[in-house]
Write a protein that holds these residues in place. Sequence first.
Motif: not given
Length: 187
Positions: A117-126
């Motif tokens: 979830a953190r990586v997904t959120a970070q990827a979405k943010t990026q």
Amino acid sequence: MQGALIQAASAEAAPNLLLPAVYDLVWSALCFAVVLAVFFWKILPNFQQMLDRRSAAIEGNIAKADEAQRQAEAALEEYTAQLAEARAEAGSIRETARADGQRILADLKEQAGVEAARVTAQAKTQIEAERQAAVVSLRQEVGSLALDLASGVIGESLTDDAKASSIVDRFLADLEKSETDKAGLTK
């Protein structure tokens, strides 16, 4: 007659071969009694003591063997009890390890879910940041191209940045609106 006497004397004097003389019987009986007395008085008690010692030793060995057998049976029972206890303990350790393994697996899955979830959120943010950067870059390029085209169409140079920027923003907003209207109608 003399011959008959000799014959009679020889008949009396001839001993019976099957029956010994009386003096032989008496002396033999006396010797037998002495030997029998010595046997009962000296030899038989020693022989009886030796037999008693052997009997006691055999009985002692039998008692020792019985005691050893009882100890072996007790050791076997103790070993069996310890083996059953060890098996029960091994089963409980196995169950504890299985439960710990499942708990650790659940924790790892939860951590993996949180990390995903953190990586997904970070990827979405990026991705959103890159999209915004692309939109800004696109707006600038489209704006400069639109200004160049508009300048070419109008024949005037549109150098006022504020005015040019507002025209480009209005144009892009109209373009986005027309795109969303088309997308809303096709759905």
